[in-house]
Design an enzyme around this catalytic site. Structure first.
Site, PDB file in Angstrom:
ATOM      1  N   TYR A   1      49.676  38.888  43.909  1.00  0.00           N
ATOM      2  CA  TYR A   1      48.747  38.036  43.164  1.00  0.00           C
ATOM      3  C   TYR A   1      49.391  37.546  41.871  1.00  0.00           C
ATOM      4  O   TYR A   1      49.287  36.365  41.515  1.00  0.00           O
ATOM      5  CB  TYR A   1      47.466  38.820  42.874  1.00  0.00           C
ATOM      6  CG  TYR A   1      46.400  38.046  42.145  1.00  0.00           C
ATOM      7  CD1 TYR A   1      45.591  37.129  42.816  1.00  0.00           C
ATOM      8  CD2 TYR A   1      46.171  38.235  40.781  1.00  0.00           C
ATOM      9  CE1 TYR A   1      44.599  36.427  42.156  1.00  0.00           C
ATOM     10  CE2 TYR A   1      45.183  37.535  40.110  1.00  0.00           C
ATOM     11  CZ  TYR A   1      44.398  36.636  40.794  1.00  0.00           C
ATOM     12  OH  TYR A   1      43.421  35.941  40.135  1.00  0.00           O
TER      13      TYR A   1
ATOM     14  N   LYS B   1      50.204  33.529  40.780  1.00  0.00           N
ATOM     15  CA  LYS B   1      49.641  33.023  39.531  1.00  0.00           C
ATOM     16  C   LYS B   1      50.744  32.583  38.573  1.00  0.00           C
ATOM     17  O   LYS B   1      50.595  31.577  37.858  1.00  0.00           O
ATOM     18  CB  LYS B   1      48.732  34.075  38.896  1.00  0.00           C
ATOM     19  CG  LYS B   1      47.431  34.284  39.659  1.00  0.00           C
ATOM     20  CD  LYS B   1      46.655  32.974  39.794  1.00  0.00           C
ATOM     21  CE  LYS B   1      45.310  33.124  40.437  1.00  0.00           C
ATOM     22  NZ  LYS B   1      44.600  31.829  40.576  1.00  0.00           N
TER      23      LYS B   1
END
Length: 266
Positions: free
Chosen positions: A174, A178
């Site tokens: 993640y 990002k």
């Protein structure tokens, strides 16, 4: 009980009779049926924008957002878009232009979370995160840019995460996607600035949404002890920043990753 349209817009923290700095503009917000995306759609509508409310599965919730906007005197429409599918992204942008005659603001908000150690993260899970957060952002933005460039005006805003700045153990995949959104933002801002288009990312810390419902009990207390303001953020606080970046008054702000995080990272 579902709040009225005016009540929902008021919850953005913006008075209903505030100057409509986004009047005449059209926006597409992906992942706008709930959470931060919902708050963003309402905030942009409160600013006078016409809003295409993107959703994946929760059609009823997206249509409820549309109803709230319309009851408050705004204009909106719901559209299903799976950002993993580049053709669906292109279709959503085309539908926005067809409905409103233009697209001035694109908010890449659709996202999924994954809390796993890297050694436990499958290739399918990795590929899905890349598809949602990076390919979806790429496809929506690539489709919107020609319309913005032709009008020499546009706002591209991507909802990133604090973990794209600092990284987080247990959320390596993640954090990686990002961080990729942040790099995309900084580079694209340099490409399209001469066309009057700004490109920014908003990278929230922990916000009180369904995605963070795992923060309970001792885990929540431990997290809040790290936050100088001693609370979670609200979707409306993130949305108010997005509304500002979407407006003409933010024309000198581009290539930035702005992190509303309560002081966790300064």
């Amino acid at each position: 009980m579902e709040p009225s349209g005016m009540e929902a817009l008021a919850r953005t923290g913006l008075v209903p009779d505030a100057p409509c700095e986004l009047a005449g503009q059209a926006a597409l917000v992906t992942g706008a049926s709930r959470g931060i995306g919902r708050a963003i759609a309402l905030a942009l509508a409160a600013g006078g924008a016409r809003v295409m409310v993107g959703y994946l599965r929760q059609r009823e919730k997206a249509e409820a957002v549309v109803e709230q906007i319309c009851r408050a005197g705004g204009e909106a429409e719901a559209i299903q878009v799976d950002v993993r599918d580049a053709a669906a992204c292109e279709a959503a942008v085309a539908a926005t232009v067809r409905r409103f005659g233009q697209i001035d603001v694109l908010v890449n908000n659709a996202g999924t979370a994954l809390e796993k150690l890297l050694v436990d993260t499958s290739l399918d899970e990795w590929d899905d995160l890349v598809a949602v957060h990076l390919t979806g952002m790429y496809a929506c933005t690539r489709a919107a840019l020609p319309h913005m460039m032709a009008r020499r005006y546009g706002r591209v805003i991507t909802i990133s995460s604090i973990w794209g700045i600092t990284g987080a153990a247990g959320e390596v995949a993640y954090s990686a996607v990002k961080a990729g959104q942040n790099g995309f933002t900084r580079a694209l801002a340099q490409e399209v600035g001469p066309f009057g288009i700004t490109v920014n990312a908003v990278a929230p810390g922990a916000i009180d949404t369904e995605m963070n419902q795992f923060l309970q009990g001792d885990d929540l207390a431990d997290w809040l002890a790290r936050v100088p303001v001693r609370r979670l953020g609200t979707p409306e606080e993130v949305a108010s920043l997005v509304r500002y970046l979407a407006g003409p008054q933010a024309g000198f702000i581009t290539g930035q990753v702005i992190s509303p995080n309560g002081g966790v990272v300064v």
